[in-house]
Design an enzyme around this catalytic site. Structure first.
Site, PDB file in Angstrom:
ATOM      1  N   LEU A 154       0.726  -1.296  -0.045  1.00 18.72           N
ATOM      2  CA  LEU A 154      -0.037   0.050  -0.023  1.00 18.72           C
ATOM      3  C   LEU A 154       0.770   1.142  -0.023  1.00 18.72           C
ATOM      4  O   LEU A 154       1.417   1.733   1.072  1.00 18.72           O
ATOM      5  CB  LEU A 154      -0.905  -0.023   1.186  1.00 18.72           C
ATOM      6  CG  LEU A 154      -1.669  -1.333   1.210  1.00 18.72           C
ATOM      7  CD1 LEU A 154      -2.563  -1.395   2.638  1.00 18.72           C
ATOM      8  CD2 LEU A 154      -2.661  -1.422   0.195  1.00 18.72           C
ATOM      9  N   GLU A 155       0.814   1.848  -0.996  1.00 20.26           N
ATOM     10  CA  GLU A 155       1.830   3.040  -1.256  1.00 20.26           C
ATOM     11  C   GLU A 155       1.440   4.152  -2.424  1.00 20.26           C
ATOM     12  O   GLU A 155       0.307   3.857  -2.695  1.00 20.26           O
ATOM     13  CB  GLU A 155       3.162   2.731  -1.468  1.00 20.26           C
ATOM     14  CG  GLU A 155       3.218   1.518  -2.816  1.00 20.26           C
ATOM     15  CD  GLU A 155       4.640   1.225  -3.257  1.00 20.26           C
ATOM     16  OE1 GLU A 155       5.557   2.295  -3.547  1.00 20.26           O
ATOM     17  OE2 GLU A 155       4.915   0.179  -3.311  1.00 20.26           O
ATOM     18  N   GLU A 156       2.259   4.857  -2.734  1.00 17.82           N
ATOM     19  CA  GLU A 156       1.562   6.124  -3.575  1.00 17.82           C
ATOM     20  C   GLU A 156       1.124   5.461  -4.971  1.00 17.82           C
ATOM     21  O   GLU A 156       1.792   4.407  -5.223  1.00 17.82           O
ATOM     22  CB  GLU A 156       2.665   7.057  -3.996  1.00 17.82           C
ATOM     23  CG  GLU A 156       2.949   7.965  -2.686  1.00 17.82           C
ATOM     24  CD  GLU A 156       4.166   9.010  -2.936  1.00 17.82           C
ATOM     25  OE1 GLU A 156       4.663   9.022  -4.262  1.00 17.82           O
ATOM     26  OE2 GLU A 156       4.364   9.858  -2.137  1.00 17.82           O
TER      27      GLU A 156
END
Length: 408
Positions: A154-156
């Site tokens: 879960l990141e940009e």
């Protein structure tokens, strides 16, 4: 923050892993498979099976003793919809190419985890309507491949989308409940403070939903890092974030914490060498951390011709190395010993080996700040710093920052 995929036209990554052994019986097109110790899933490095010049997994297993691979990435279809694909283009339901890779690995006694999300492409949490629909899409992947482990990267830009993160965390909780023994980890961006504002919001979302994965891992690269000392500092800060968010003590937080590094030259030009990996590995093991992995096996080979760190590539590390040097750190974390590679040339026999020096290093000083790799003498022994330390007496604790190098 992850890994060459916007510029290379591929997707991005994720992680997974753990400690202990659990049992999961999963029906799948590949058939039910024996589960490895979760420590192997915790150590599984990333491998893109369809992009970035995929290396031969069987060859890596033979060369290093590696047993587990983190396959990347599962995304929503590029054309839209709530169904799982590899890299946004290859439907999981009709896949045979990745299944063949998995079958090869399992035939040699290994196993895989699957990465979902990453930096590029559209994530299922963005495309699906709610946590249940998101979980149903991921369940297709688990069932198809008989998975024992899965990770949410879960990141940009996804982790800036509140609704998407709600769907992803909710889906992770549902999968954890519906697949007994499934190892679930969550990977997010790393910063000097451990993780940034959006990463902390993600942790709060997990807390609000009552979801606890096997670990939360950070990626301490592409954020102004400079070698292992800055990474272990970030891991220490992230431990404090976990403590304050979930009310855990330090040991419990480390038992739910993971590291996901980048071997060689990062996307932003940071350099991480084999010595940096050794320092972080020592930190992870002495603090009983749950996970140690890296991006990626596709990059775990020297560039040809060698470019001495001049560019970042998805297919080589841009640092001097032998093929699969970094994979051997994963094997060490899993608790196995990599096989010894025979020397490429016959060592000279005309002279006797030089015995190790017994000369004492400069004396340890309580006021001096030492970085990982620094050597000192104390109490007639030489000591080597495993990570940044100051005013910690060498030998005071077996879990401390100093490694005894013998009498001097």
């Amino acid at each position: 923050m992850r890994r060459l995929h916007a510029c290379l036209g591929a997707a991005t990554a994720v992680g997974l892993a753990a400690v202990g052994t659990t049992a999961l019986v999963a029906g799948s097109a590949s058939g039910a498979t024996a589960q490895l110790s979760n420590r192997w899933y915790a150590a599984a490095p990333y491998l893109m099976p369809l992009d970035n010049d995929p290396p031969d997994a069987a060859g890596i297993m033979d060369a290093t003793g590696l047993k587990a691979f983190q396959l990347a990435f599962i995304l929503a279809p590029n054309g839209g919809g709530c169904s799982p694909t590899w890299d946004g283009t290859a439907s999981v339901s009709s896949d045979t190419a990745v299944k063949s890779v998995i079958d090869t690995i399992r035939a040699k006694g290994g196993d895989v985890s699957v990465s979902i999300g990453g930096y590029g492409g559209t994530k299922l949490g963005q495309a699906c309507s709610d946590p249940a629909a998101t979980a149903a899409a991921y369940q297709q992947v688990i069932t198809k491949y008989g998975l024992h482990a899965i990770d949410f990267d879960l990141e940009e830009p996804e982790y800036e989308n509140t609704a998407a993160i709600h769907n992803e965390i909710g889906a992770a909780k549902i999968l954890q409940q519906n697949n007994p023994g499934l190892y679930v980890s969550v990977t997010t961006a790393g910063t000097a403070d451990g993780t940034g504002w959006f990463g902390k919001q993600m942790l709060l979302e997990a807390k609000s939903q009552g979801f606890t994965p096997n670990n939360f891992s950070i990626m301490p690269f592409d954020g102004g890092f400079n070698g292992a000392a800055s990474q272990t500092s970030a891991l220490t800060k992230f431990n404090q974030v976990l403590q304050s968010t979930f009310g855990w003590d330090e040991a419990t937080a480390y038992a739910h914490e993971g590291f996901s590094g980048m071997n060689g030259r990062s996307d932003t030009g940071e350099m991480f060498y084999q010595s940096d990996f050794q320092t972080v590995l020592d930190f992870a093991t002495t603090h009983n951390m749950d996970r140690f992995t890296f991006w990626s096996l596709n990059r775990d080979r020297q560039c040809s011709p060698p470019d001495n760190g001049g560019r970042t590539s998805g297919t080589c590390s841009s640092v001097p190395q032998n093929s699969w040097d970094f994979a051997k750190f994963s094997v060490k974390f899993a608790g196995a010993t990599p096989p010894t590679t025979p020397p490429t040339t016959t060592p000279p026999t005309s002279s006797s080996p030089t015995p190790p020096s017994t000369e004492c290093k400069p004396a340890w000083n309580a006021s001096t700040a030492y970085t990982g790799g620094s050597e000192v003498s104390y109490n007639k022994h030489n000591w080597k710093a495993k990570w940044w330390t100051q005013n910690e007496v060498p030998g005071a604790s077996q879990w401390g920052p100093w490694q005894d190098e013998g009498a001097c």
